[in-house]
Design a protein around this motif. Sequence first.
Motif, PDB file in Angstrom:
ATOM      1  N   GLY A 172     -18.245 -29.457  11.913  1.00 55.49           N
ATOM      2  CA  GLY A 172     -17.221 -28.359  11.631  1.00 55.49           C
ATOM      3  C   GLY A 172     -16.264 -28.747  10.653  1.00 55.49           C
ATOM      4  O   GLY A 172     -15.389 -27.756  10.466  1.00 55.49           O
ATOM      5  N   GLY A 173     -16.107 -29.745  10.211  1.00 59.28           N
ATOM      6  CA  GLY A 173     -15.265 -30.065   9.310  1.00 59.28           C
ATOM      7  C   GLY A 173     -13.958 -30.367   9.925  1.00 59.28           C
ATOM      8  O   GLY A 173     -12.762 -30.043   9.040  1.00 59.28           O
ATOM      9  N   PHE A 174     -13.614 -30.802  10.986  1.00 55.85           N
ATOM     10  CA  PHE A 174     -12.500 -30.935  11.836  1.00 55.85           C
ATOM     11  C   PHE A 174     -11.602 -32.315  11.626  1.00 55.85           C
ATOM     12  O   PHE A 174     -12.732 -33.208  11.682  1.00 55.85           O
ATOM     13  N   ASP A 175     -10.359 -32.440  11.516  1.00 54.34           N
ATOM     14  CA  ASP A 175      -9.883 -33.589  11.438  1.00 54.34           C
ATOM     15  C   ASP A 175      -9.387 -34.125  12.868  1.00 54.34           C
ATOM     16  O   ASP A 175      -9.243 -35.121  13.095  1.00 54.34           O
ATOM     17  N   ALA A 176      -9.285 -33.167  13.670  1.00 58.31           N
ATOM     18  CA  ALA A 176      -9.123 -33.420  15.195  1.00 58.31           C
ATOM     19  C   ALA A 176      -9.838 -32.148  16.070  1.00 58.31           C
ATOM     20  O   ALA A 176      -9.850 -31.103  15.882  1.00 58.31           O
ATOM     21  N   VAL A 177     -10.515 -32.850  17.156  1.00 62.24           N
ATOM     22  CA  VAL A 177     -11.333 -32.076  17.876  1.00 62.24           C
ATOM     23  C   VAL A 177     -10.868 -32.652  19.285  1.00 62.24           C
ATOM     24  O   VAL A 177     -10.991 -33.709  19.687  1.00 62.24           O
ATOM     25  N   SER A 178     -10.426 -31.679  20.166  1.00 58.56           N
ATOM     26  CA  SER A 178      -9.524 -31.934  21.323  1.00 58.56           C
ATOM     27  C   SER A 178     -10.486 -31.067  22.557  1.00 58.56           C
ATOM     28  O   SER A 178     -10.618 -29.858  22.114  1.00 58.56           O
ATOM     29  N   GLN A 179     -10.561 -31.409  23.573  1.00 61.66           N
ATOM     30  CA  GLN A 179     -11.018 -30.846  24.375  1.00 61.66           C
ATOM     31  C   GLN A 179     -10.253 -30.909  25.918  1.00 61.66           C
ATOM     32  O   GLN A 179      -9.474 -31.884  26.196  1.00 61.66           O
ATOM     33  N   MET A 180     -10.054 -29.528  26.439  1.00 56.06           N
ATOM     34  CA  MET A 180      -9.278 -29.375  27.883  1.00 56.06           C
ATOM     35  C   MET A 180      -9.810 -29.954  28.626  1.00 56.06           C
ATOM     36  O   MET A 180     -10.859 -29.143  29.227  1.00 56.06           O
ATOM     37  N   ALA A 181      -9.672 -31.070  29.351  1.00 58.08           N
ATOM     38  CA  ALA A 181     -10.388 -31.691  30.456  1.00 58.08           C
ATOM     39  C   ALA A 181     -10.514 -30.553  31.560  1.00 58.08           C
ATOM     40  O   ALA A 181      -9.257 -30.132  31.793  1.00 58.08           O
ATOM     41  N   GLY A 228      -5.551 -35.500  26.855  1.00 59.93           N
ATOM     42  CA  GLY A 228      -6.675 -36.139  27.564  1.00 59.93           C
ATOM     43  C   GLY A 228      -7.757 -36.573  27.016  1.00 59.93           C
ATOM     44  O   GLY A 228      -8.465 -37.580  27.186  1.00 59.93           O
ATOM     45  N   CYS A 229      -7.980 -35.834  25.708  1.00 60.68           N
ATOM     46  CA  CYS A 229      -9.318 -36.063  25.181  1.00 60.68           C
ATOM     47  C   CYS A 229      -9.230 -35.455  23.614  1.00 60.68           C
ATOM     48  O   CYS A 229      -9.146 -34.179  23.382  1.00 60.68           O
ATOM     49  N   VAL A 230      -8.948 -36.331  22.525  1.00 62.55           N
ATOM     50  CA  VAL A 230      -8.583 -36.022  21.188  1.00 62.55           C
ATOM     51  C   VAL A 230      -9.190 -36.773  20.278  1.00 62.55           C
ATOM     52  O   VAL A 230      -9.070 -38.108  20.044  1.00 62.55           O
ATOM     53  N   LEU A 231     -10.372 -36.477  19.731  1.00 63.83           N
ATOM     54  CA  LEU A 231     -11.017 -37.270  18.501  1.00 63.83           C
ATOM     55  C   LEU A 231     -10.345 -37.216  17.123  1.00 63.83           C
ATOM     56  O   LEU A 231     -10.253 -35.788  16.758  1.00 63.83           O
ATOM     57  N   LEU A 232      -9.872 -37.988  16.718  1.00 68.27           N
ATOM     58  CA  LEU A 232      -9.049 -37.964  15.346  1.00 68.27           C
ATOM     59  C   LEU A 232      -9.595 -38.706  14.474  1.00 68.27           C
ATOM     60  O   LEU A 232      -9.906 -39.919  14.624  1.00 68.27           O
ATOM     61  N   GLY A 262      -0.143 -29.595  10.054  1.00 70.62           N
ATOM     62  CA  GLY A 262       0.809 -29.769   9.198  1.00 70.62           C
ATOM     63  C   GLY A 262       0.727 -30.388   7.883  1.00 70.62           C
ATOM     64  O   GLY A 262       1.180 -30.064   6.965  1.00 70.62           O
ATOM     65  N   GLY A 263      -0.077 -31.286   8.117  1.00 72.16           N
ATOM     66  CA  GLY A 263      -0.590 -32.212   6.957  1.00 72.16           C
ATOM     67  C   GLY A 263      -1.670 -31.714   6.180  1.00 72.16           C
ATOM     68  O   GLY A 263      -2.335 -32.640   5.210  1.00 72.16           O
ATOM     69  N   GLY A 264      -2.093 -30.648   6.426  1.00 72.51           N
ATOM     70  CA  GLY A 264      -3.276 -30.040   5.775  1.00 72.51           C
ATOM     71  C   GLY A 264      -4.679 -30.195   6.645  1.00 72.51           C
ATOM     72  O   GLY A 264      -5.800 -29.909   5.990  1.00 72.51           O
ATOM     73  N   GLY A 265      -4.598 -30.788   7.750  1.00 73.03           N
ATOM     74  CA  GLY A 265      -5.723 -31.068   8.517  1.00 73.03           C
ATOM     75  C   GLY A 265      -6.317 -29.910   9.345  1.00 73.03           C
ATOM     76  O   GLY A 265      -5.521 -28.878   9.446  1.00 73.03           O
ATOM     77  N   ARG A 266      -7.595 -29.921   9.684  1.00 74.80           N
ATOM     78  CA  ARG A 266      -7.987 -28.813  10.509  1.00 74.80           C
ATOM     79  C   ARG A 266      -8.074 -29.309  11.972  1.00 74.80           C
ATOM     80  O   ARG A 266      -8.459 -30.417  12.360  1.00 74.80           O
ATOM     81  N   VAL A 267      -7.723 -28.364  13.040  1.00 78.88           N
ATOM     82  CA  VAL A 267      -7.701 -28.845  14.351  1.00 78.88           C
ATOM     83  C   VAL A 267      -8.556 -27.871  15.094  1.00 78.88           C
ATOM     84  O   VAL A 267      -8.488 -26.505  14.879  1.00 78.88           O
ATOM     85  N   TRP A 268      -9.343 -28.342  16.195  1.00 78.20           N
ATOM     86  CA  TRP A 268     -10.327 -27.627  16.995  1.00 78.20           C
ATOM     87  C   TRP A 268      -9.739 -28.198  18.500  1.00 78.20           C
ATOM     88  O   TRP A 268      -9.694 -29.011  18.718  1.00 78.20           O
ATOM     89  N   LEU A 269      -9.841 -26.853  19.305  1.00 80.54           N
ATOM     90  CA  LEU A 269      -9.384 -26.994  20.823  1.00 80.54           C
ATOM     91  C   LEU A 269     -10.276 -26.166  21.389  1.00 80.54           C
ATOM     92  O   LEU A 269     -10.384 -24.856  21.202  1.00 80.54           O
ATOM     93  N   GLY A 270     -10.975 -26.518  22.731  1.00 75.74           N
ATOM     94  CA  GLY A 270     -11.593 -25.743  23.519  1.00 75.74           C
ATOM     95  C   GLY A 270     -11.581 -26.397  24.962  1.00 75.74           C
ATOM     96  O   GLY A 270     -11.316 -27.335  25.116  1.00 75.74           O
ATOM     97  N   LEU A 271     -12.368 -25.669  25.775  1.00 77.90           N
ATOM     98  CA  LEU A 271     -12.499 -26.031  27.088  1.00 77.90           C
ATOM     99  C   LEU A 271     -13.639 -27.188  27.047  1.00 77.90           C
ATOM    100  O   LEU A 271     -14.824 -26.954  26.427  1.00 77.90           O
ATOM    101  N   ALA A 272     -13.502 -28.004  28.424  1.00 78.30           N
ATOM    102  CA  ALA A 272     -14.624 -29.115  28.276  1.00 78.30           C
ATOM    103  C   ALA A 272     -15.695 -28.748  29.400  1.00 78.30           C
ATOM    104  O   ALA A 272     -15.443 -27.815  30.054  1.00 78.30           O
ATOM    105  N   ASP A 273     -16.808 -29.096  29.048  1.00 76.64           N
ATOM    106  CA  ASP A 273     -17.986 -28.949  29.916  1.00 76.64           C
ATOM    107  C   ASP A 273     -18.044 -30.225  30.757  1.00 76.64           C
ATOM    108  O   ASP A 273     -18.699 -30.134  31.932  1.00 76.64           O
ATOM    109  N   ARG A 274     -18.018 -31.349  30.052  1.00 79.27           N
ATOM    110  CA  ARG A 274     -18.467 -32.720  30.438  1.00 79.27           C
ATOM    111  C   ARG A 274     -17.351 -33.759  30.523  1.00 79.27           C
ATOM    112  O   ARG A 274     -17.653 -34.885  30.407  1.00 79.27           O
TER     113      ARG A 274
END
Length: 408
Positions: A172-181, A228-232, A262-274
């Motif tokens: 996805g070309g994201f700088d941060a991928v986070s899941q809502m545990a 709780g879960c951020v890949l950066l 704010g620094g130009g990065g792309r962020v994704w957040l969604g609900l977690a399955d696992r």
Amino acid sequence: MGQTAHVSADAWTSAVTVVSALSLAAWLWLLLARGFFWRTDVRLPACGDVDAWPSVCVVVPARDEAAVLPASLPSLLAQDYPGRVEVFLVDDGSTDGTGELAWELARRQEGVPLTVASPGEPPAGWTGKLWAVRHGIGLARARGPEYLLLTDADIAHAPDSLRRLVSAARTGGFDAVSQMARLRVESVWERLVVPAFVYFFAQLYPFRWIGRDRGGRKGPGTAAAAGGCVLLRADAAERARIPDAIRHAVIDDVALARAVKGGGGRVWLGLADRVDSVRPYPRLRDLWRMVSRSAYAQLRHNPLVLAGTVVGLALVYLVPPAAAVVGAATGSAAAAVLGGAAWLVMAGTYVPMLRYYRQPLWLAPLLPFTAFLYLLMTVDSAVQHHRGRGAAWKGRTYARPDVVPDEG
């Protein structure tokens, strides 16, 4: 006298009808124009192929987590990841043997390498968690990872969790991928409060808006993460000065996402399955403390914003059932129908979240009661802050950002 009372009753009924119409209009706007926040289908895509799996360092801040660590840390040490990965658990002044238990768990289980370290007490202007994260990132940078996984000590990961996170970030070309545990929902109060917590969060920060590209426009737009879960990406963290730039943030996950975006990065957040939280909140008091410690910080410690929030919560969540009941009792069909329709839309938007948490759908009409609890928690948060006891967590109390020393 009788005519005056009749006029007063008519005025009261008209006021209830107008307010219920406003509430219904608000719910129609939320339903259609708030990024479809109520839908629960924003999830990580299926794991795709990655040509070369990058190295990842996992940073776990932990303070007095011995009760939950046996259910969470082994899941990180057992990650099925094709690339190089290492876990850094940073013991933030624990008094319950968290660090020693972490070593013992690692000795019992062969797998991902573990380093346990302690940064000492945080200096003024830092929250304990972010001071621990800073120390962990500093240790990790010596390994030269391409990605950092920031995860809490109460979060359990499925064996393919890291693989799926990295795949989503790469494809996805994201700088941060986070899941809502997925939070624990077992006690009566957890069933009543926890799904609503995630529902309200998604209403504030619609997940679809977070992941979209702003097309070169300045500013972070809608930005949020679940701490709780951020890949950066490591270079994105360095560019955004994470965590130094957000060192005093109580709501650090949202602050992190804003800094990255704010620094130009792309962020994704969604609900977690696992990815699941194993921390229990069995009593209302536990949930109350969880919410109230940061609710006023979410409102930027602003009394006017607090007042507006209280009025907004009342209009959106409390007026519909009140109007439906008052309209039925007074014979005002308009107030009853408008209030009932708003209540129906409200309950309908809550159903997907209840299904996600595998909860009975009869809880949906009770959302106004839960919203009233959150209103009280928010007011209590403001009271505690003004008494100097706000943002208290695990033996520490943090001042507002405008009263902490600035390091530069």
